[in-house]
Design a protein around this motif. Structure first.
Motif, PDB file in Angstrom:
ATOM      1  N   PRO A  35     -44.090  29.008  47.606  1.00 20.62           N
ATOM      2  CA  PRO A  35     -43.027  30.006  47.408  1.00 20.62           C
ATOM      3  C   PRO A  35     -41.758  29.602  48.146  1.00 20.62           C
ATOM      4  O   PRO A  35     -41.814  28.930  49.173  1.00 20.62           O
ATOM      5  N   LYS A  36     -40.639  30.015  47.604  1.00 22.54           N
ATOM      6  CA  LYS A  36     -39.351  29.722  48.213  1.00 22.54           C
ATOM      7  C   LYS A  36     -39.189  30.567  49.478  1.00 22.54           C
ATOM      8  O   LYS A  36     -39.418  31.770  49.462  1.00 22.54           O
ATOM      9  N   VAL A  63     -33.087  19.078  52.650  1.00 19.26           N
ATOM     10  CA  VAL A  63     -34.307  19.596  52.034  1.00 19.26           C
ATOM     11  C   VAL A  63     -33.879  20.776  51.176  1.00 19.26           C
ATOM     12  O   VAL A  63     -33.217  21.696  51.666  1.00 19.26           O
ATOM     13  N   TYR A  64     -34.232  20.723  49.882  1.00 22.69           N
ATOM     14  CA  TYR A  64     -33.840  21.816  48.993  1.00 22.69           C
ATOM     15  C   TYR A  64     -35.005  22.184  48.080  1.00 22.69           C
ATOM     16  O   TYR A  64     -35.949  21.424  47.890  1.00 22.69           O
ATOM     17  N   PHE A  65     -34.940  23.386  47.541  1.00 23.35           N
ATOM     18  CA  PHE A  65     -35.999  23.927  46.695  1.00 23.35           C
ATOM     19  C   PHE A  65     -35.649  23.686  45.238  1.00 23.35           C
ATOM     20  O   PHE A  65     -34.554  24.038  44.783  1.00 23.35           O
ATOM     21  N   GLY A  68     -40.124  24.942  42.108  1.00 22.40           N
ATOM     22  CA  GLY A  68     -41.328  25.353  42.817  1.00 22.40           C
ATOM     23  C   GLY A  68     -41.766  24.436  43.934  1.00 22.40           C
ATOM     24  O   GLY A  68     -42.866  24.575  44.442  1.00 22.40           O
ATOM     25  N   GLU A  69     -40.928  23.486  44.322  1.00 25.25           N
ATOM     26  CA  GLU A  69     -41.303  22.603  45.418  1.00 25.25           C
ATOM     27  C   GLU A  69     -40.071  22.248  46.251  1.00 25.25           C
ATOM     28  O   GLU A  69     -38.950  22.351  45.788  1.00 25.25           O
ATOM     29  N   TYR A  70     -40.315  21.856  47.474  1.00 21.34           N
ATOM     30  CA  TYR A  70     -39.236  21.417  48.342  1.00 21.34           C
ATOM     31  C   TYR A  70     -39.076  19.911  48.212  1.00 21.34           C
ATOM     32  O   TYR A  70     -40.058  19.178  48.227  1.00 21.34           O
ATOM     33  N   VAL A  71     -37.837  19.476  48.051  1.00 22.37           N
ATOM     34  CA  VAL A  71     -37.505  18.068  47.879  1.00 22.37           C
ATOM     35  C   VAL A  71     -36.688  17.629  49.072  1.00 22.37           C
ATOM     36  O   VAL A  71     -35.771  18.324  49.507  1.00 22.37           O
ATOM     37  N   LYS A  72     -37.017  16.457  49.634  1.00 18.43           N
ATOM     38  CA  LYS A  72     -36.288  15.907  50.770  1.00 18.43           C
ATOM     39  C   LYS A  72     -35.524  14.673  50.295  1.00 18.43           C
ATOM     40  O   LYS A  72     -36.104  13.784  49.707  1.00 18.43           O
TER      41      LYS A  72
END
Length: 77
Positions: A35-36, A63-65, A68-72
């Motif tokens: 979840p965000k 790091v961004y959402f 449905g997932e966090y991306v670095k």
């Protein structure tokens, strides 16, 4: 064989995917949906302060959402 192009020779060493889409299916299975997270006002202010400190040529990590997932992501501004 002497008339082979470099691209033709390179195909010999390309990985073989016996089952089409198998690697993609595995990657999707490994993906963990989270979840965000909502930032508190204090964290938003801290983020705003840090963003204002960024200058051209700085190397930063973000790091961004997304989906449905966090991306670095790390790169130069």
């Amino acid at each position: 064989m002497a008339n082979q192009t470099k691209a033709d020779r390179a195909k010999i060493f390309m990985p073989f995917d016996a089952v089409k889409g198998f690697r993609e299916a595995l990657a999707e299975k490994e993906r963990i949906i989270v979840p965000k997270t909502e930032l508190s006002e204090e964290r938003k202010e801290e983020l705003d302060r840090r963003l204002r400190m960024i200058h051209t040529g700085d190397i930063i990590t973000v790091v961004y959402f997304h989906d449905g997932e966090y991306v670095k992501l790390t790169g130069m501004v």
